[in-house]
Design a protein around this motif. Sequence first.
Motif, short mmCIF file in Angstrom:
data_model
loop_
_atom_site.label_atom_id
_atom_site.label_comp_id
_atom_site.label_asym_id
_atom_site.label_seq_id
_atom_site.Cartn_x
_atom_site.Cartn_y
_atom_site.Cartn_z
N GLU A 321 -19.50 -76.04 9.98
CA GLU A 321 -18.65 -74.95 9.48
C GLU A 321 -19.47 -73.68 9.25
O GLU A 321 -18.97 -72.56 9.46
CB GLU A 321 -17.98 -75.39 8.17
N LYS A 322 -20.72 -73.83 8.83
CA LYS A 322 -21.56 -72.65 8.64
C LYS A 322 -21.86 -71.98 9.98
O LYS A 322 -21.87 -70.74 10.09
CB LYS A 322 -22.86 -73.04 7.96
N LEU A 323 -22.08 -72.79 11.02
CA LEU A 323 -22.30 -72.22 12.35
C LEU A 323 -21.05 -71.49 12.84
O LEU A 323 -21.15 -70.48 13.55
CB LEU A 323 -22.69 -73.34 13.33
N ARG A 324 -19.91 -71.98 12.45
CA ARG A 324 -18.66 -71.30 12.80
C ARG A 324 -18.62 -69.91 12.18
O ARG A 324 -18.19 -68.93 12.81
CB ARG A 324 -17.46 -72.13 12.35
N SER A 325 -19.06 -69.83 10.91
CA SER A 325 -19.07 -68.53 10.25
C SER A 325 -20.07 -67.57 10.89
O SER A 325 -19.94 -66.34 10.75
CB SER A 325 -19.41 -68.70 8.76
N LEU A 326 -21.05 -68.11 11.63
CA LEU A 326 -22.02 -67.27 12.32
C LEU A 326 -21.53 -66.84 13.70
O LEU A 326 -22.23 -66.08 14.38
CB LEU A 326 -23.35 -68.03 12.46
N GLY A 327 -20.36 -67.33 14.11
CA GLY A 327 -19.78 -66.89 15.38
C GLY A 327 -19.65 -67.98 16.42
O GLY A 327 -19.17 -67.71 17.53
N CYS A 328 -20.08 -69.21 16.12
CA CYS A 328 -19.97 -70.28 17.10
C CYS A 328 -18.49 -70.61 17.34
O CYS A 328 -17.64 -70.43 16.45
CB CYS A 328 -20.73 -71.52 16.62
N ARG A 329 -18.21 -71.15 18.52
CA ARG A 329 -16.83 -71.41 18.92
C ARG A 329 -16.68 -72.83 19.43
O ARG A 329 -17.53 -73.36 20.15
CB ARG A 329 -16.40 -70.40 19.99
N LEU A 330 -15.55 -73.41 19.04
CA LEU A 330 -15.15 -74.73 19.52
C LEU A 330 -13.68 -74.67 19.91
O LEU A 330 -12.94 -73.77 19.48
CB LEU A 330 -15.35 -75.81 18.44
N ALA A 331 -13.24 -75.64 20.70
CA ALA A 331 -11.83 -75.69 21.10
C ALA A 331 -10.93 -75.80 19.88
O ALA A 331 -9.85 -75.18 19.83
CB ALA A 331 -11.61 -76.86 22.05
N LEU A 332 -11.35 -76.55 18.86
CA LEU A 332 -10.56 -76.71 17.65
C LEU A 332 -10.41 -75.38 16.93
O LEU A 332 -9.33 -75.03 16.44
CB LEU A 332 -11.21 -77.76 16.74
N TRP A 333 -11.50 -74.63 16.85
CA TRP A 333 -11.46 -73.35 16.15
C TRP A 333 -10.71 -72.29 16.94
O TRP A 333 -10.15 -71.35 16.36
CB TRP A 333 -12.89 -72.88 15.87
#
Length: 337
Positions: A321-333
Amino acid sequence: MQPHKRQRLETGLSLAQVIRSFGSPERPSQEGLCAKQEEEPHTKEEVDEEEEEDVGAEEVVKEEPEPKEESVDAQEDLAEPKEESLEEELAWKEEDDEEKQEEEEEGIYSQSTAAGTSTSASQILSQASWQPLSQDLEATEHGLELADAASMQEPRGGFADLNPEEKEKLLTVSESLTREIGMKAFYTFDVRTCREDLKKLVHTFFSRYRQTESEDHYFDTEAIYQNNQWRFASTLTTPSFYGRSFRGHPMLLRSMAETSACRTFLEDAEAREISRWLPPPSRVLRREILAKFNKDWKEAMLQRGIRPKLVQQEAIQALSEKLRSLGCRLALWDGNA
Protein backbone atom coordinates in the motif's frame (compact mmCIF):
# COMPACT_ATOMS: atom_id res chain seq x y z
CA MET A 1 -8.11 -94.78 95.48
CA GLN A 2 -5.49 -92.62 93.80
CA PRO A 3 -4.71 -95.10 91.03
CA HIS A 4 -8.37 -95.44 90.36
CA LYS A 5 -8.74 -91.62 90.15
CA ARG A 6 -5.84 -91.30 87.66
CA GLN A 7 -7.37 -94.00 85.54
CA ARG A 8 -10.65 -92.18 85.51
CA LEU A 9 -9.03 -88.89 84.47
CA GLU A 10 -7.21 -90.56 81.61
CA THR A 11 -10.47 -91.73 80.15
CA GLY A 12 -11.35 -88.01 79.43
CA LEU A 13 -14.68 -88.17 81.23
CA SER A 14 -13.90 -85.48 83.83
CA LEU A 15 -15.44 -82.03 83.38
CA ALA A 16 -12.13 -80.15 83.82
CA GLN A 17 -10.47 -82.00 80.95
CA VAL A 18 -13.50 -81.41 78.72
CA ILE A 19 -13.31 -77.65 79.44
CA ARG A 20 -9.59 -77.49 78.73
CA SER A 21 -9.89 -79.32 75.44
CA PHE A 22 -13.07 -77.73 74.01
CA GLY A 23 -13.38 -74.45 75.93
CA SER A 24 -16.88 -75.10 77.29
CA PRO A 25 -18.48 -78.00 79.19
CA GLU A 26 -20.93 -80.27 77.46
CA ARG A 27 -23.69 -81.94 79.33
CA PRO A 28 -23.37 -85.68 79.10
CA SER A 29 -26.38 -87.56 77.94
CA GLN A 30 -28.48 -89.63 80.32
CA GLU A 31 -27.32 -92.82 78.74
CA GLY A 32 -23.75 -91.89 79.49
CA LEU A 33 -24.56 -91.12 83.09
CA CYS A 34 -26.32 -94.43 83.54
CA ALA A 35 -23.39 -96.23 82.02
CA LYS A 36 -20.96 -94.51 84.42
CA GLN A 37 -23.05 -95.41 87.39
CA GLU A 38 -23.19 -99.04 86.30
CA GLU A 39 -19.50 -99.30 85.47
CA GLU A 40 -18.02 -97.43 88.51
CA PRO A 41 -19.46 -97.57 91.99
CA HIS A 42 -18.83 -94.22 93.63
CA THR A 43 -18.01 -93.84 97.26
CA LYS A 44 -18.70 -90.79 99.32
CA GLU A 45 -15.11 -89.64 99.21
CA GLU A 46 -14.98 -89.90 95.44
CA VAL A 47 -18.12 -87.88 95.10
CA ASP A 48 -16.67 -85.15 97.28
CA GLU A 49 -13.51 -85.09 95.22
CA GLU A 50 -15.50 -84.78 92.00
CA GLU A 51 -17.47 -81.87 93.40
CA GLU A 52 -14.24 -80.11 94.35
CA GLU A 53 -12.92 -80.59 90.84
CA ASP A 54 -16.17 -79.24 89.35
CA VAL A 55 -15.93 -76.13 91.52
CA GLY A 56 -12.30 -75.58 90.46
CA ALA A 57 -13.26 -75.97 86.80
CA GLU A 58 -15.98 -73.35 87.16
CA GLU A 59 -13.47 -70.94 88.68
CA VAL A 60 -11.12 -71.56 85.77
CA VAL A 61 -13.91 -70.80 83.34
CA LYS A 62 -14.69 -67.56 85.15
CA GLU A 63 -11.04 -66.45 85.07
CA GLU A 64 -10.76 -66.86 81.29
CA PRO A 65 -11.24 -63.57 79.25
CA GLU A 66 -14.66 -63.09 77.87
CA PRO A 67 -14.82 -63.55 74.10
CA LYS A 68 -17.30 -60.70 73.76
CA GLU A 69 -14.69 -58.09 74.67
CA GLU A 70 -12.33 -59.50 72.06
CA SER A 71 -15.05 -59.34 69.41
CA VAL A 72 -15.74 -55.70 70.32
CA ASP A 73 -12.06 -54.86 69.91
CA ALA A 74 -11.99 -56.71 66.61
CA GLN A 75 -15.02 -54.78 65.41
CA GLU A 76 -13.30 -51.52 66.35
CA ASP A 77 -10.19 -52.61 64.47
CA LEU A 78 -12.31 -53.38 61.42
CA ALA A 79 -14.15 -50.08 61.71
CA GLU A 80 -10.93 -48.07 61.62
CA PRO A 81 -9.88 -49.32 58.13
CA LYS A 82 -13.40 -48.63 56.90
CA GLU A 83 -13.14 -45.03 58.07
CA GLU A 84 -9.72 -44.72 56.42
CA SER A 85 -11.07 -46.15 53.15
CA LEU A 86 -13.96 -43.65 53.25
CA GLU A 87 -11.51 -40.77 53.69
CA GLU A 88 -9.45 -42.02 50.76
CA GLU A 89 -12.55 -42.28 48.59
CA LEU A 90 -13.52 -38.70 49.48
CA ALA A 91 -10.00 -37.49 48.60
CA TRP A 92 -10.13 -39.30 45.27
CA LYS A 93 -13.53 -37.79 44.56
CA GLU A 94 -12.22 -34.27 45.23
CA GLU A 95 -9.26 -34.88 42.90
CA ASP A 96 -11.61 -36.11 40.18
CA ASP A 97 -13.76 -33.01 40.59
CA GLU A 98 -10.70 -30.77 40.26
CA GLU A 99 -9.56 -32.59 37.11
CA LYS A 100 -13.04 -32.26 35.57
CA GLN A 101 -13.05 -28.54 36.34
CA GLU A 102 -9.65 -28.09 34.69
CA GLU A 103 -10.85 -29.97 31.62
CA GLU A 104 -13.93 -27.74 31.40
CA GLU A 105 -11.72 -24.63 31.65
CA GLU A 106 -9.46 -25.89 28.87
CA GLY A 107 -12.51 -26.63 26.73
CA ILE A 108 -13.81 -23.10 27.22
CA TYR A 109 -10.42 -21.66 26.27
CA SER A 110 -10.17 -23.77 23.12
CA GLN A 111 -13.72 -22.86 22.08
CA SER A 112 -13.07 -19.17 22.55
CA THR A 113 -9.83 -19.43 20.55
CA ALA A 114 -11.50 -21.31 17.67
CA ALA A 115 -14.48 -18.97 17.53
CA GLY A 116 -12.26 -15.89 17.39
CA THR A 117 -14.66 -13.88 19.53
CA SER A 118 -13.81 -10.48 20.87
CA THR A 119 -14.24 -11.68 24.45
CA SER A 120 -10.87 -12.48 25.95
CA ALA A 121 -10.14 -15.96 27.21
CA SER A 122 -9.45 -14.70 30.73
CA GLN A 123 -12.97 -13.22 30.99
CA ILE A 124 -14.60 -16.46 29.86
CA LEU A 125 -12.55 -18.53 32.27
CA SER A 126 -13.37 -16.19 35.14
CA GLN A 127 -17.05 -16.90 34.52
CA ALA A 128 -16.27 -20.60 34.97
CA SER A 129 -14.69 -19.94 38.41
CA TRP A 130 -11.17 -20.01 36.97
CA GLN A 131 -8.45 -18.82 39.31
CA PRO A 132 -5.51 -17.01 37.69
CA LEU A 133 -3.38 -17.93 40.71
CA SER A 134 -3.34 -21.55 39.58
CA GLN A 135 -1.81 -20.53 36.25
CA ASP A 136 0.81 -18.44 38.04
CA LEU A 137 1.71 -21.35 40.28
CA GLU A 138 1.98 -23.61 37.25
CA ALA A 139 4.26 -21.09 35.57
CA THR A 140 6.58 -20.87 38.59
CA GLU A 141 6.77 -24.66 38.78
CA HIS A 142 8.15 -24.70 35.22
CA GLY A 143 10.77 -22.09 36.07
CA LEU A 144 8.93 -19.10 34.60
CA GLU A 145 8.43 -15.73 36.17
CA LEU A 146 4.94 -14.56 37.04
CA ALA A 147 5.32 -11.79 34.45
CA ASP A 148 5.90 -14.43 31.78
CA ALA A 149 2.69 -16.35 32.56
CA ALA A 150 0.82 -14.37 29.90
CA SER A 151 3.26 -15.67 27.29
CA MET A 152 1.85 -19.17 27.85
CA GLN A 153 -1.26 -18.08 25.96
CA GLU A 154 -1.29 -18.07 22.18
CA PRO A 155 -0.19 -14.65 20.83
CA ARG A 156 -2.76 -12.95 18.63
CA GLY A 157 -1.31 -9.50 18.03
CA GLY A 158 -0.33 -8.32 14.57
CA PHE A 159 1.17 -5.41 12.67
CA ALA A 160 -1.29 -2.94 14.21
CA ASP A 161 0.05 -3.76 17.70
CA LEU A 162 3.61 -2.65 16.88
CA ASN A 163 4.89 0.72 18.03
CA PRO A 164 5.49 3.52 15.46
CA GLU A 165 9.25 2.91 15.33
CA GLU A 166 8.77 -0.76 14.51
CA LYS A 167 6.23 0.04 11.79
CA GLU A 168 8.55 2.59 10.25
CA LYS A 169 11.35 0.03 10.23
CA LEU A 170 9.26 -2.45 8.26
CA LEU A 171 7.80 0.08 5.82
CA THR A 172 11.07 1.78 4.89
CA VAL A 173 11.65 1.47 1.13
CA SER A 174 15.30 0.57 0.65
CA GLU A 175 17.38 1.41 -2.42
CA SER A 176 17.44 -2.21 -3.46
CA LEU A 177 13.63 -2.29 -3.34
CA THR A 178 13.42 0.95 -5.32
CA ARG A 179 15.43 -0.62 -8.12
CA GLU A 180 12.86 -3.41 -8.31
CA ILE A 181 10.03 -0.99 -9.12
CA GLY A 182 8.91 -1.13 -12.75
CA MET A 183 9.65 -3.52 -15.59
CA LYS A 184 12.64 -2.10 -17.42
CA ALA A 185 12.61 -4.65 -20.25
CA PHE A 186 9.09 -3.45 -21.10
CA TYR A 187 9.33 0.33 -20.95
CA THR A 188 12.72 0.31 -22.70
CA PHE A 189 11.55 -2.09 -25.40
CA ASP A 190 13.03 -1.49 -28.85
CA VAL A 191 12.17 -3.90 -31.60
CA ARG A 192 15.54 -3.30 -33.27
CA THR A 193 17.64 -4.29 -30.26
CA CYS A 194 15.40 -6.51 -28.15
CA ARG A 195 16.39 -10.14 -27.96
CA GLU A 196 13.72 -11.13 -25.47
CA ASP A 197 10.81 -13.44 -26.20
CA LEU A 198 7.97 -10.96 -26.70
CA LYS A 199 5.29 -13.42 -25.62
CA LYS A 200 7.25 -14.02 -22.38
CA LEU A 201 7.48 -10.27 -21.74
CA VAL A 202 3.71 -9.93 -22.08
CA HIS A 203 3.15 -12.82 -19.69
CA THR A 204 5.54 -11.29 -17.10
CA PHE A 205 3.80 -7.94 -17.35
CA PHE A 206 0.36 -9.36 -16.60
CA SER A 207 1.63 -11.64 -13.80
CA ARG A 208 3.00 -8.56 -11.99
CA TYR A 209 0.14 -6.25 -12.93
CA ARG A 210 -2.49 -8.74 -11.77
CA GLN A 211 -0.35 -10.26 -8.95
CA THR A 212 -1.05 -13.79 -10.18
CA GLU A 213 0.45 -16.32 -12.57
CA SER A 214 -2.88 -17.20 -14.14
CA GLU A 215 -3.36 -15.87 -17.65
CA ASP A 216 -6.43 -14.02 -18.81
CA HIS A 217 -5.03 -12.60 -22.06
CA TYR A 218 -5.39 -14.68 -25.22
CA PHE A 219 -4.84 -14.66 -28.98
CA ASP A 220 -7.43 -14.76 -31.75
CA THR A 221 -5.72 -15.91 -34.94
CA GLU A 222 -7.23 -16.18 -38.38
CA ALA A 223 -5.95 -17.20 -41.82
CA ILE A 224 -6.19 -14.63 -44.59
CA TYR A 225 -5.34 -14.82 -48.28
CA GLN A 226 -3.05 -11.94 -49.28
CA ASN A 227 -0.77 -11.40 -52.28
CA ASN A 228 -1.60 -14.79 -53.73
CA GLN A 229 -0.67 -16.64 -50.53
CA TRP A 230 -2.18 -17.58 -47.19
CA ARG A 231 -1.09 -15.64 -44.10
CA PHE A 232 -2.03 -15.50 -40.42
CA ALA A 233 -3.24 -12.47 -38.52
CA SER A 234 -3.42 -12.55 -34.70
CA THR A 235 -5.12 -10.26 -32.18
CA LEU A 236 -4.09 -10.06 -28.50
CA THR A 237 -7.09 -9.54 -26.24
CA THR A 238 -6.45 -8.21 -22.67
CA PRO A 239 -9.52 -8.25 -20.39
CA SER A 240 -7.48 -7.04 -17.38
CA PHE A 241 -6.06 -4.09 -19.33
CA TYR A 242 -9.21 -2.07 -19.85
CA GLY A 243 -10.59 -4.78 -22.15
CA ARG A 244 -8.47 -3.62 -25.06
CA SER A 245 -7.28 -5.61 -28.11
CA PHE A 246 -3.98 -5.36 -30.01
CA ARG A 247 -3.76 -6.66 -33.59
CA GLY A 248 -0.50 -7.65 -35.25
CA HIS A 249 0.65 -7.75 -38.83
CA PRO A 250 -0.12 -10.73 -41.13
CA MET A 251 2.65 -13.33 -41.00
CA LEU A 252 3.46 -16.54 -42.78
CA LEU A 253 3.41 -18.55 -39.55
CA ARG A 254 0.89 -18.58 -36.68
CA SER A 255 3.60 -18.11 -34.02
CA MET A 256 5.01 -15.12 -35.88
CA ALA A 257 1.53 -13.60 -36.05
CA GLU A 258 1.14 -13.91 -32.24
CA THR A 259 4.56 -12.32 -31.71
CA SER A 260 3.52 -9.43 -33.90
CA ALA A 261 0.43 -8.87 -31.74
CA CYS A 262 2.66 -8.82 -28.64
CA ARG A 263 4.88 -6.20 -30.29
CA THR A 264 1.85 -3.99 -30.82
CA PHE A 265 1.05 -4.26 -27.12
CA LEU A 266 4.64 -3.54 -26.04
CA GLU A 267 4.69 -0.37 -28.15
CA ASP A 268 1.46 0.95 -26.62
CA ALA A 269 2.09 4.19 -24.71
CA GLU A 270 -0.31 3.46 -21.85
CA ALA A 271 1.04 -0.03 -21.41
CA ARG A 272 4.61 1.27 -21.29
CA GLU A 273 3.66 3.87 -18.67
CA ILE A 274 2.09 1.26 -16.41
CA SER A 275 5.09 -1.05 -16.83
CA ARG A 276 7.31 1.76 -15.50
CA TRP A 277 5.36 1.76 -12.19
CA LEU A 278 4.75 -1.89 -11.57
CA PRO A 279 5.50 -2.74 -7.90
CA PRO A 280 8.15 -5.38 -7.15
CA PRO A 281 7.00 -9.00 -7.35
CA SER A 282 5.44 -10.48 -4.22
CA ARG A 283 8.49 -12.68 -3.60
CA VAL A 284 10.70 -9.57 -3.51
CA LEU A 285 8.43 -7.83 -1.00
CA ARG A 286 8.43 -10.94 1.17
CA ARG A 287 12.22 -11.19 1.05
CA GLU A 288 12.51 -7.49 1.97
CA ILE A 289 10.28 -7.89 5.04
CA LEU A 290 11.81 -11.14 6.29
CA ALA A 291 15.33 -9.67 6.10
CA LYS A 292 14.35 -7.12 8.79
CA PHE A 293 13.43 -9.75 11.39
CA ASN A 294 15.86 -11.31 13.82
CA LYS A 295 15.56 -13.80 16.67
CA ASP A 296 15.63 -11.22 19.48
CA TRP A 297 12.91 -9.12 17.90
CA LYS A 298 10.69 -12.17 17.39
CA GLU A 299 11.10 -13.20 21.05
CA ALA A 300 10.26 -9.67 22.17
CA MET A 301 7.08 -9.78 20.08
CA LEU A 302 6.04 -13.09 21.61
CA GLN A 303 6.52 -11.68 25.11
CA ARG A 304 4.12 -8.87 24.16
CA GLY A 305 1.54 -11.28 22.73
CA ILE A 306 2.32 -10.53 19.08
CA ARG A 307 2.66 -13.21 16.39
CA PRO A 308 5.75 -12.56 14.21
CA LYS A 309 4.32 -14.60 11.33
CA LEU A 310 1.13 -12.55 11.28
CA VAL A 311 3.19 -9.36 11.43
CA GLN A 312 5.16 -10.47 8.38
CA GLN A 313 2.04 -11.17 6.35
CA GLU A 314 0.38 -7.89 7.26
CA ALA A 315 3.63 -5.93 6.79
CA ILE A 316 3.90 -7.16 3.18
CA GLN A 317 0.40 -5.84 2.51
CA ALA A 318 1.18 -2.56 4.27
CA LEU A 319 4.38 -2.13 2.26
CA SER A 320 2.46 -2.76 -0.94
CA GLU A 321 0.00 0.00 0.00
CA LYS A 322 2.90 2.37 0.66
CA LEU A 323 4.28 1.66 -2.81
CA ARG A 324 0.85 2.50 -4.18
CA SER A 325 1.05 5.89 -2.49
CA LEU A 326 4.39 6.40 -4.26
CA GLY A 327 2.74 5.91 -7.65
CA CYS A 328 2.95 2.16 -8.26
CA ARG A 329 0.08 0.63 -10.23
CA LEU A 330 -1.73 -2.69 -10.15
CA ALA A 331 -4.80 -3.98 -11.98
CA LEU A 332 -6.71 -3.90 -8.67
CA TRP A 333 -5.81 -0.28 -8.06
CA ASP A 334 -6.63 0.70 -11.66
CA GLY A 335 -10.04 -0.96 -11.53
CA ASN A 336 -9.01 -3.78 -13.86
CA ALA A 337 -9.34 -6.66 -11.39
